[in-house]
Design a protein around this motif. Structure first.
Motif, PDB file in Angstrom:
ATOM      1  N   ASP A 308      67.263 103.980  83.910  1.00 27.18           N
ATOM      2  CA  ASP A 308      67.640 103.420  85.791  1.00 27.18           C
ATOM      3  C   ASP A 308      69.515 103.647  84.955  1.00 27.18           C
ATOM      4  OD1 ASP A 308      66.259 101.661  87.622  1.00 27.18           O
ATOM      5  OD2 ASP A 308      65.514 101.959  85.548  1.00 27.18           O
ATOM      6  N   GLU A 309      70.112 103.899  86.428  1.00 26.80           N
ATOM      7  CA  GLU A 309      71.488 104.143  85.898  1.00 26.80           C
ATOM      8  C   GLU A 309      72.376 103.309  87.315  1.00 26.80           C
ATOM      9  OE1 GLU A 309      73.641 108.079  84.612  1.00 26.80           O
ATOM     10  OE2 GLU A 309      72.735 107.706  82.798  1.00 26.80           O
ATOM     11  N   ILE A 310      73.650 102.315  86.921  1.00 24.25           N
ATOM     12  CA  ILE A 310      73.933 101.072  88.072  1.00 24.25           C
ATOM     13  C   ILE A 310      75.855 101.522  87.807  1.00 24.25           C
ATOM     14  CG2 ILE A 310      73.885  99.464  89.440  1.00 24.25           C
ATOM     15  CD1 ILE A 310      71.150  98.642  87.988  1.00 24.25           C
ATOM     16  N   TYR A 311      76.322 102.193  88.568  1.00 23.72           N
ATOM     17  CA  TYR A 311      77.366 101.942  88.866  1.00 23.72           C
ATOM     18  C   TYR A 311      78.178 101.367  90.065  1.00 23.72           C
ATOM     19  CZ  TYR A 311      76.147 105.770  85.020  1.00 23.72           C
ATOM     20  OH  TYR A 311      76.593 107.077  84.156  1.00 23.72           O
ATOM     21  N   ASN A 312      79.145 100.189  89.499  1.00 20.15           N
ATOM     22  CA  ASN A 312      79.551  99.246  91.022  1.00 20.15           C
ATOM     23  C   ASN A 312      80.639  98.992  90.636  1.00 20.15           C
ATOM     24  OD1 ASN A 312      79.885  97.231  92.781  1.00 20.15           O
ATOM     25  ND2 ASN A 312      78.052  95.873  91.720  1.00 20.15           N
ATOM     26  N   LEU A 313      81.398  99.281  91.671  1.00 21.23           N
ATOM     27  CA  LEU A 313      82.967  99.119  92.276  1.00 21.23           C
ATOM     28  C   LEU A 313      83.540  98.063  92.591  1.00 21.23           C
ATOM     29  CD1 LEU A 313      86.090  99.907  91.042  1.00 21.23           C
ATOM     30  CD2 LEU A 313      85.834 101.561  92.985  1.00 21.23           C
ATOM     31  N   GLY A 329      78.531 101.629  95.419  1.00 23.05           N
ATOM     32  CA  GLY A 329      77.956 101.931  94.354  1.00 23.05           C
ATOM     33  C   GLY A 329      76.569 102.895  94.078  1.00 23.05           C
ATOM     34  N   HIS A 330      77.253 103.944  92.775  1.00 22.37           N
ATOM     35  CA  HIS A 330      76.147 104.763  92.645  1.00 22.37           C
ATOM     36  C   HIS A 330      74.752 104.524  92.214  1.00 22.37           C
ATOM     37  CE1 HIS A 330      75.552 109.176  91.215  1.00 22.37           C
ATOM     38  NE2 HIS A 330      74.690 108.969  91.931  1.00 22.37           N
ATOM     39  N   VAL A 360      73.913 106.100  96.846  1.00 25.64           N
ATOM     40  CA  VAL A 360      74.850 105.841  97.108  1.00 25.64           C
ATOM     41  C   VAL A 360      75.615 104.518  98.622  1.00 25.64           C
ATOM     42  CG1 VAL A 360      77.226 107.000  97.645  1.00 25.64           C
ATOM     43  CG2 VAL A 360      75.905 108.046  96.127  1.00 25.64           C
ATOM     44  N   SER A 361      75.969 104.049  98.065  1.00 24.96           N
ATOM     45  CA  SER A 361      76.830 102.988  99.086  1.00 24.96           C
ATOM     46  C   SER A 361      77.721 102.721  99.392  1.00 24.96           C
ATOM     47  CB  SER A 361      75.523 101.885  99.360  1.00 24.96           C
ATOM     48  OG  SER A 361      75.847 101.412  98.560  1.00 24.96           O
ATOM     49  N   GLU A 362      78.203 102.201 100.254  1.00 21.83           N
ATOM     50  CA  GLU A 362      79.690 102.105 100.667  1.00 21.83           C
ATOM     51  C   GLU A 362      79.594 100.424 101.777  1.00 21.83           C
ATOM     52  OE1 GLU A 362      83.788 100.166 100.006  1.00 21.83           O
ATOM     53  OE2 GLU A 362      82.326 101.989  98.420  1.00 21.83           O
ATOM     54  N   GLU A 363      80.488  99.536 101.386  1.00 22.91           N
ATOM     55  CA  GLU A 363      80.367  97.829 101.777  1.00 22.91           C
ATOM     56  C   GLU A 363      81.952  97.250 102.174  1.00 22.91           C
ATOM     57  OE1 GLU A 363      78.116  93.745 102.590  1.00 22.91           O
ATOM     58  OE2 GLU A 363      77.148  95.512 101.327  1.00 22.91           O
ATOM     59  N   ILE A 364      82.176  97.259 103.126  1.00 17.99           N
ATOM     60  CA  ILE A 364      83.213  97.205 103.085  1.00 17.99           C
ATOM     61  C   ILE A 364      83.204  95.693 104.053  1.00 17.99           C
ATOM     62  CG2 ILE A 364      84.584  98.777 103.129  1.00 17.99           C
ATOM     63  CD1 ILE A 364      84.793  99.091 105.919  1.00 17.99           C
ATOM     64  N   VAL A 378      83.503  89.672 109.124  1.00 14.14           N
ATOM     65  CA  VAL A 378      82.644  91.148 109.074  1.00 14.14           C
ATOM     66  C   VAL A 378      82.448  92.195 108.868  1.00 14.14           C
ATOM     67  CG1 VAL A 378      83.829  90.079 111.488  1.00 14.14           C
ATOM     68  CG2 VAL A 378      85.013  91.289 110.311  1.00 14.14           C
ATOM     69  N   GLY A 379      81.628  92.910 108.471  1.00 14.69           N
ATOM     70  CA  GLY A 379      81.822  93.762 107.565  1.00 14.69           C
ATOM     71  C   GLY A 379      80.799  95.170 107.993  1.00 14.69           C
ATOM     72  N   ALA A 380      80.706  96.407 106.861  1.00 17.05           N
ATOM     73  CA  ALA A 380      79.990  97.319 107.569  1.00 17.05           C
ATOM     74  C   ALA A 380      79.885  98.045 106.628  1.00 17.05           C
ATOM     75  CB  ALA A 380      80.847  98.622 108.030  1.00 17.05           C
ATOM     76  N   LEU A 381      78.294  98.647 106.541  1.00 15.11           N
ATOM     77  CA  LEU A 381      77.886  98.883 105.748  1.00 15.11           C
ATOM     78  C   LEU A 381      77.589 100.700 105.879  1.00 15.11           C
ATOM     79  CD1 LEU A 381      76.465  98.668 102.642  1.00 15.11           C
ATOM     80  CD2 LEU A 381      74.629  98.320 103.885  1.00 15.11           C
ATOM     81  N   ALA A 382      77.324 101.753 104.652  1.00  9.45           N
ATOM     82  CA  ALA A 382      76.877 103.082 105.049  1.00  9.45           C
ATOM     83  C   ALA A 382      76.328 103.535 103.224  1.00  9.45           C
ATOM     84  CB  ALA A 382      77.874 104.390 105.096  1.00  9.45           C
ATOM     85  N   TYR A 383      74.571 103.708 103.382  1.00 12.63           N
ATOM     86  CA  TYR A 383      73.681 104.235 102.791  1.00 12.63           C
ATOM     87  C   TYR A 383      73.264 105.542 102.991  1.00 12.63           C
ATOM     88  CZ  TYR A 383      69.813 103.432 105.026  1.00 12.63           C
ATOM     89  OH  TYR A 383      68.865 103.237 105.553  1.00 12.63           O
ATOM     90  N   GLN A 384      73.088 105.825 101.431  1.00 18.23           N
ATOM     91  CA  GLN A 384      72.003 107.705 102.024  1.00 18.23           C
ATOM     92  C   GLN A 384      71.418 107.611  99.823  1.00 18.23           C
ATOM     93  OE1 GLN A 384      72.395 110.688 103.179  1.00 18.23           O
ATOM     94  NE2 GLN A 384      70.479 110.441 102.017  1.00 18.23           N
ATOM     95  N   ASP A 385      69.788 107.457 100.592  1.00 19.37           N
ATOM     96  CA  ASP A 385      69.234 107.611  99.909  1.00 19.37           C
ATOM     97  C   ASP A 385      68.664 108.555  99.098  1.00 19.37           C
ATOM     98  OD1 ASP A 385      69.232 104.361  99.322  1.00 19.37           O
ATOM     99  OD2 ASP A 385      67.402 104.478 100.357  1.00 19.37           O
TER     100      ASP A 385
END
Length: 791
Positions: A308-313, A329-330, A360-364, A378-385
């Motif tokens: 597993d490799e997890i990158y979190n900014l 995240g990636h 790959v995901s991005e949340e604000i 309030v927030g939004a999220l997009a992801y790709q698996d």
């Protein structure tokens, strides 16, 4: 039992005597329970103020109990259960919360969506090649187990709840720590932490942990390729924090996890035969047919290697009135696996898996700060698996229609999931006593599944007969050269491509609202009521292995939760109480069907029986049960008695069942499961502990005794075959007793523990194989760890 009790008492005595050289009297005073801060609603809040059923474990408990994975804290959580899943590695677990579980437990969990949100530092790690994510717990600040649907803040697949893990972050002071541990079964651990302030505003933190074990199950097959159920695990994490100014902060972490496992950690108990082998024949069982000890009989040891490799900014801004956070995240993970599918000493069938997953995901998120009357987010999220699964069923001997060297099935599954969501939550503090929260999340999810290189082995043929070209049978490229294996005058029939039903896709949208009311009755008591929804996305399951007859498109699973509860901290802060009553209703409950049939000449299917020569048809699909329900009670209590004693107790009652599921398939038969309990849902769960804290010279010491109870569960396979209704195929109720002890002085800590102190004989999981039922044993485990750190 006497052996383990004697060792436990001896070590505890040693711990009490050891710090005599540091003897100094310490003044005792009155104390209170530590206030627990959680981020279940993406804000730091006291558990008293959060209208959710939460079990939180702080850093001290994680260290004292030597927690390393989910199994270590789930036993202490009401209405939560788990089953060990060795096909996912030594840390593999299948979790159930309030009757909600990931029903597919084997390695192909990669192709199913999870029922739980699993987050590390606000980043989802739920999509995992192993099936169920199980993050390491070294240098972790807090674990939160949130029960019930968490649709607003955690989104898709958090129908059962969420596990929220927060790690320790870099600080502006130098710090170093070293841990050395040893445990039963030749298990050894070395771990360390270094926190380095680089500048006044920038700090680094590095974590390293490695653990090796010989494993508790020994392989006694004389024909094996060696190896037992040992493992070699590594966990490395590097994190950085940059305090740009008083308002802006940047956090980054990179986490690498490696788990190399040998033979799966299961023993054979010889109750049934999957492929028709004789359970009294030592060739199959090594004479262990009815054994429940620490031995197994496998001609192939195999391996399960996970990475597993997890990158979190994370970028955050806290202004005077408005705050902002971004989580990028990636994650990539893989599982490379070979295991003895027949799980016997006979060289019959092996399975080869090679799984890869990437997300790959991005949340604000925007929120207000220094709020008085209103709090909003309030927030939004997009992801790709993206997931790729390569599978091969390897035939090693003449078996049914197959010949040694055949691949009964081989395929490559390509899955793509993507989606986006927007969410919001508003809390109105009507008065000092009353507040009301209204929130919701709108989600859009898509899934498609594309199978490539799909082949099934053709039936074997007499030596010299031609291949059945009319059926599309041909030899694999590696079979074109050199002699073919000949057994009883027969050779391979080759393979045929399967091109029907190789693609499936589905998409859907969802809106999950949440309404919560909180009443601060007084300074000590809070009451809350909540109505919330969660969902598991709609999906598709292609499966041309059966000629295209079992591809499935299934609807989203929707769950509505009604819950009322009380939270209190009284007795001058020395007693804490949490209690809740809930009722949950599922619509279109997703359940996995995995059966093997024989296809008759007229195309009809019938249940497969033993090692018979027929065209095997694996039925592998996901169905929607129209309705299921779960209702129950949860109670947690902690209290300090005097200055030295801490007692804790929790209890969960659960009544979870299918309300409407008339078209279920069990044991090759269509049955009506309406009114039957949901899988792996014990009616009663309980845990209790008593901790004695005391001073020994200038050292702080403790001794804790823990008791954990899990009720028996219902095995729906017993409807078709009563044999499945008895242990170990159906795990019986069990009590576990654990002992913990330790002391801390100056900059050192010594901890000791015995898991399963009374050597309780119970099954932690079960599955079938040709040598009978395979059971995950739970032998007593003794561990000791020494920790030293800088001032």
């Amino acid at each position: 039992m006497k052996h383990w009790t004697g060792i436990a008492l001896a070590v505890v005595t040693t711990l009490l005597v050891l710090p005599q050289a540091y003897a100094q009297d310490k003044e005792k005073g009155s104390s209170a329970l530590e206030e627990i801060t959680v981020t279940a609603q993406r804000r730091e809040q006291s558990t008293m103020d959060v209208p959710i059923s939460i079990s939180a474990f702080g850093e001290q408990v994680i260290q004292q109990d030597n927690m390393k994975g989910a199994a270590d804290y789930l036993l202490a959580t009401p209405n939560v259960s788990y089953v060990d899943s060795p096909s996912q590695g030594s840390k593999g677990v299948t979790i159930t919360m309030r009757g909600i579980s990931d029903l597919q437990t084997d390695g192909e969990r990669v192709s199913a969506t999870s029922a739980f949100g699993i987050y590390v530092d606000e980043l989802s790690t739920a999509t995992a090649a192993r099936g169920t994510s199980n993050p390491p717990l070294y240098d972790v600040q807090r674990i939160e187990v949130l029960r019930g649907p968490q649709g607003t803040y955690f989104g898709r697949s958090a129908t059962g709840g969420a596990i929220n893990i927060t790690t320790n972050k870099p600080t502006d002071e130098f710090f170093a720590q070293l841990d050395l541990g040893a445990a039963s079964f030749d298990t050894y651990e070395v771990a360390g932490i270094v926190n380095l302030p680089v500048t006044d505003t920038f700090s680094l933190r590095a974590v390293m942990q490695t653990e090796t074990s010989g494993g508790q199950v020994k392989n006694v097959s004389p024909d094996s390729d060696g190896g037992d159920s040992g493992y070699d695990n590594q966990n490395m994490r590097v994190s950085a924090r940059w305090d740009i100014n008083d308002q802006w902060q940047v956090d980054f972490s990179a986490n690498g996890i490696r788990e190399n496992n040998d033979m799966q950690n299961t023993v054979s108990v010889g109750i049934q035969s999957r492929f028709g082998g004789d359970l009294n024949d030592p060739w199959y069982t090594c004479g262990l047919s009815f054994s429940v000890d620490d031995k197994a009989c496998r001609d192939t040891t195999g391996f399960t290697d996970l990475q597993d490799e997890i990158y979190n900014l994370r970028v955050s801004y806290i202004g005077e009135k408005i705050g902002f956070k971004s989580i990028t995240g990636h994650t990539t993970n893989s599982m490379d696996q070979l295991f003895d599918l027949d799980q016997s000493g006979r060289a019959w069938v092996n399975r080869r898996n090679d799984y890869d997953a990437e997300t790959v995901s991005e949340e604000i998120r925007f929120f207000n700060v220094n709020a008085d009357r209103f709090e909003w987010t309030v927030g939004a999220l997009a992801y790709q698996d993206e997931l790729v699964a390569n599978n091969k069923i390897l035939i090693l001997d003449f078996l049914g229609p197959w010949m040694a060297g055949d691949y009964a099935n081989e395929n490559q599954i390509n899955m793509d999931r993507d989606g986006w969501a927007v969410y919001g939550d508003l809390t109105w503090h009507i008065s000092d006593a009353w507040s009301i929260s209204l929130g919701g999340r709108y989600s859009d999810d898509n899934e498609q599944q594309d199978w490539k290189n799909v082949y099934a082995a053709c039936a074997n043929r007499a030596e010299g007969d031609p291949l059945d070209s009319a059926a599309g049978c041909e030899l694999r490229p590696d079979q074109l050269y050199g002699p073919l294996p000949v057994i009883n005058g027969r050779v391979t029939g080759g393979r045929r491509a399967q091109t029907i039903g190789t693609f499936a896709e589905n998409s859907d949208t969802d809106f999950s609202p949440r309404l919560a009311v909180n009443w601060a009755i007084n300074d000590e008591w809070n009451a809350y009521g909540i109505v919330s929804q969660g969902y598991k996305p709609a999906g598709a399951r292609a499966n041309p292995d059966s000629g295209g007859v079992n591809s499935s498109v299934y609807d989203k699973e929707k769950l509505t939760n009604y819950e009322i509860g009380v939270k209190a901290q009284f007795n001058e802060g020395r007693t804490r109480l949490n209690a809740a009553v809930f009722s949950m209703i599922w619509d279109d409950f997703q359940t996995t069907i995995r059966e093997t049939f024989c296809r008759e000449p007229d195309g009809t299917l019938r249940p497969q029986q033993g090692n018979e020569n027929c065209e095997f048809v694996p039925l592998d699909l996901i169905l929607n049960a129209p309705e299921a329900s779960s209702k129950g009670v949860e109670l947690s209590l902690e209290t300090l008695v005097g200055d030295d004693w801490l007692f804790a107790f929790n209890y969960g009652y659960l009544d979870a069942e299918y309300d409407d599921f008339s078209n279920a398939i069990v044991g090759g038969q269509q049955v009506d499961l309406s009114g039957y309990p949901l899988p792996n849902s014990p009616e009663n769960t309980a845990a209790a502990s008593g901790t004695y804290n005391f001073d020994w010279g200038n050292a702080s010491a403790y001794v804790r005794l823990e008791a954990n109870y899990r009720d028996s569960v219902f095995n729906q396979d017993s409807i078709a075959d009563p044999l499945f209704g008895s242990p170990p195929l159906t795990p019986d109720a069990f009590w576990l007793l654990n002992l913990r002890a330790g002391l801390e002085w100056d900059t050192q800590r010594l901890t000791f523990g015995v898991f399963n102190l009374l050597d309780e004989d119970y099954a932690a999981g079960a599955g079938s194989g040709s040598a009978g039922v395979v059971v995950v044993p739970r032998e007593p485990v003794l561990n000791i760890k020494w920790t030293v750190w800088t001032n």
